[in-house]
Motif scaffolding. Structure first.
Motif, PDB file in Angstrom:
ATOM      1  N   ALA A  81       0.829  -1.207   0.000  1.00 53.79           N
ATOM      2  CA  ALA A  81       0.000   0.000   0.000  1.00 53.79           C
ATOM      3  C   ALA A  81       0.862   1.254   0.000  1.00 53.79           C
ATOM      4  O   ALA A  81       0.560   2.230  -0.697  1.00 53.79           O
ATOM      5  CB  ALA A  81      -0.927  -0.017   1.211  1.00 53.79           C
ATOM      6  N   MET A  82       1.941   1.251   0.773  1.00 56.22           N
ATOM      7  CA  MET A  82       2.855   2.397   0.799  1.00 56.22           C
ATOM      8  C   MET A  82       3.421   2.664  -0.585  1.00 56.22           C
ATOM      9  O   MET A  82       3.479   3.825  -1.038  1.00 56.22           O
ATOM     10  CB  MET A  82       3.992   2.128   1.781  1.00 56.22           C
ATOM     11  CG  MET A  82       5.062   3.199   1.805  1.00 56.22           C
ATOM     12  SD  MET A  82       6.537   2.721   2.753  1.00 56.22           S
ATOM     13  CE  MET A  82       7.297   1.511   1.641  1.00 56.22           C
ATOM     14  N   LEU A  83       3.836   1.605  -1.287  1.00 57.31           N
ATOM     15  CA  LEU A  83       4.421   1.779  -2.613  1.00 57.31           C
ATOM     16  C   LEU A  83       3.388   2.271  -3.623  1.00 57.31           C
ATOM     17  O   LEU A  83       3.697   3.093  -4.495  1.00 57.31           O
ATOM     18  CB  LEU A  83       5.043   0.466  -3.085  1.00 57.31           C
ATOM     19  CG  LEU A  83       6.221  -0.058  -2.258  1.00 57.31           C
ATOM     20  CD1 LEU A  83       6.717  -1.392  -2.827  1.00 57.31           C
ATOM     21  CD2 LEU A  83       7.358   0.953  -2.219  1.00 57.31           C
ATOM     22  N   VAL A  84       2.158   1.778  -3.514  1.00 53.82           N
ATOM     23  CA  VAL A  84       1.095   2.259  -4.398  1.00 53.82           C
ATOM     24  C   VAL A  84       0.865   3.746  -4.184  1.00 53.82           C
ATOM     25  O   VAL A  84       0.783   4.534  -5.141  1.00 53.82           O
ATOM     26  CB  VAL A  84      -0.209   1.468  -4.171  1.00 53.82           C
ATOM     27  CG1 VAL A  84      -1.364   2.097  -4.959  1.00 53.82           C
ATOM     28  CG2 VAL A  84      -0.032   0.014  -4.586  1.00 53.82           C
ATOM     29  N   ALA A  85       0.768   4.161  -2.926  1.00 52.50           N
ATOM     30  CA  ALA A  85       0.541   5.575  -2.624  1.00 52.50           C
ATOM     31  C   ALA A  85       1.706   6.444  -3.097  1.00 52.50           C
ATOM     32  O   ALA A  85       1.508   7.574  -3.543  1.00 52.50           O
ATOM     33  CB  ALA A  85       0.316   5.759  -1.131  1.00 52.50           C
ATOM     34  N   ALA A  86       2.924   5.908  -2.987  1.00 54.47           N
ATOM     35  CA  ALA A  86       4.103   6.673  -3.393  1.00 54.47           C
ATOM     36  C   ALA A  86       4.161   6.881  -4.894  1.00 54.47           C
ATOM     37  O   ALA A  86       4.518   7.978  -5.362  1.00 54.47           O
ATOM     38  CB  ALA A  86       5.365   5.968  -2.907  1.00 54.47           C
ATOM     39  N   HIS A  87       3.805   5.859  -5.649  1.00 55.29           N
ATOM     40  CA  HIS A  87       4.025   5.897  -7.099  1.00 55.29           C
ATOM     41  C   HIS A  87       2.753   6.116  -7.919  1.00 55.29           C
ATOM     42  O   HIS A  87       2.847   6.369  -9.131  1.00 55.29           O
ATOM     43  CB  HIS A  87       4.722   4.615  -7.545  1.00 55.29           C
ATOM     44  CG  HIS A  87       6.073   4.452  -6.922  1.00 55.29           C
ATOM     45  ND1 HIS A  87       7.168   5.198  -7.301  1.00 55.29           N
ATOM     46  CD2 HIS A  87       6.501   3.664  -5.897  1.00 55.29           C
ATOM     47  CE1 HIS A  87       8.217   4.856  -6.564  1.00 55.29           C
ATOM     48  NE2 HIS A  87       7.838   3.937  -5.699  1.00 55.29           N
ATOM     49  N   HIS A  88       1.598   6.058  -7.261  1.00 54.34           N
ATOM     50  CA  HIS A  88       0.327   6.329  -7.940  1.00 54.34           C
ATOM     51  C   HIS A  88      -0.529   7.225  -7.052  1.00 54.34           C
ATOM     52  O   HIS A  88      -1.637   6.841  -6.652  1.00 54.34           O
ATOM     53  CB  HIS A  88      -0.390   5.022  -8.257  1.00 54.34           C
ATOM     54  CG  HIS A  88       0.390   4.107  -9.152  1.00 54.34           C
ATOM     55  ND1 HIS A  88       0.324   4.167 -10.525  1.00 54.34           N
ATOM     56  CD2 HIS A  88       1.292   3.126  -8.856  1.00 54.34           C
ATOM     57  CE1 HIS A  88       1.135   3.258 -11.051  1.00 54.34           C
ATOM     58  NE2 HIS A  88       1.735   2.620 -10.058  1.00 54.34           N
ATOM     59  N   PRO A  89      -0.035   8.416  -6.737  1.00 48.26           N
ATOM     60  CA  PRO A  89      -0.736   9.279  -5.771  1.00 48.26           C
ATOM     61  C   PRO A  89      -2.138   9.673  -6.209  1.00 48.26           C
ATOM     62  O   PRO A  89      -2.988   9.980  -5.355  1.00 48.26           O
ATOM     63  CB  PRO A  89       0.186  10.501  -5.666  1.00 48.26           C
ATOM     64  CG  PRO A  89       0.973  10.496  -6.937  1.00 48.26           C
ATOM     65  CD  PRO A  89       1.179   9.048  -7.265  1.00 48.26           C
TER      66      PRO A  89
END
Length: 215
Positions: A81-89
């Motif tokens: 989830a952290m990576l999704v939020a970081a790269h697909h804000p």
């Protein structure tokens, strides 16, 4: 209607969110799906990199949820989830990380986790999960720390920490230094907060999101 997408952790399935989902306001749209190499996605074991997990979640969000959505993850699901939020804000309005950190625990952590996975059997004594595939999946989390990715997260974020947490307190303290981040502690809880304390967890998430949305 508030869309909330939940990502389970390693050696789990989406139905582990059921009790937590029942504790949320009925007007909220709750969406959970199995992660790569788990449950209904058990055959999806080709590419189990962090990038592949992110791509899988992004495709599911775009298919099933209005965006931007609230993204909730537990353990390895929190890391994804952290990576999704970081790269697909553009897809994520708020982030909730339950017993999740930046990774980098090292190969010994992978060995310990997979030893536990191999003890999980069904009623016939058959393995519940493909331990080899799950080792590949979690190894990518343990291989390095993802601090640069964490710093790219721009949405309001809640870190939910168990009283008996698997994550080092110093790691969560450093994560809490990013603007827009807060940390909540769930008393009398271990790593699987969503299973052991679903109602207190839901109250914490509800209060955070109501404040984040109002802001």
């Amino acid at each position: 209607m508030l869309p909330l997408v939940a990502l389970h952790g390693l050696a789990s399935t989406s139905d582990e969110w059921d009790e937590f989902a029942r504790s949320l306001p009925p007007a909220w749209e709750f969406i959970a799906f199995d992660q790569l190499a788990h449950g209904s996605a058990a055959e999806m074991t080709g590419d189990l990199s962090r990038e592949a997990h992110v791509a899988h979640v992004v495709s599911q969000i775009r298919r099933h949820a209005a965006t931007p959505c609230v993204l909730v993850g537990q353990s390895m699901g929190a890391h994804t989830a952290m990576l999704v939020a970081a790269h697909h804000p553009q897809l994520v309005s708020a982030l909730v990380l339950i017993e999740g950190g930046v990774g980098g625990e090292g190969p010994e952590a992978t060995t310990d986790v997979i030893a536990w996975v191999r003890t999980l059997v069904d009623d016939q004594g058959e393995p519940r999960f493909d331990a080899v595939a799950l080792a590949r999946a979690i190894q990518a989390v343990h291989a390095q720390q993802f601090w640069e990715d964490w710093e790219q997260v721009s949405c309001p974020t809640l870190i939910v920490r168990a009283q008996h947490s698997f994550i080092a307190n110093e790691e969560h303290e450093r994560m809490a230094g990013r603007p827009g981040t807060r940390v909540a502690l769930v008393a009398e809880s271990g790593h699987d907060i969503h299973l052991a304390r679903p109602e207190p967890l839901a109250r914490i998430v509800i209060d955070f999101l109501r404040e984040a949305i109002a802001a």
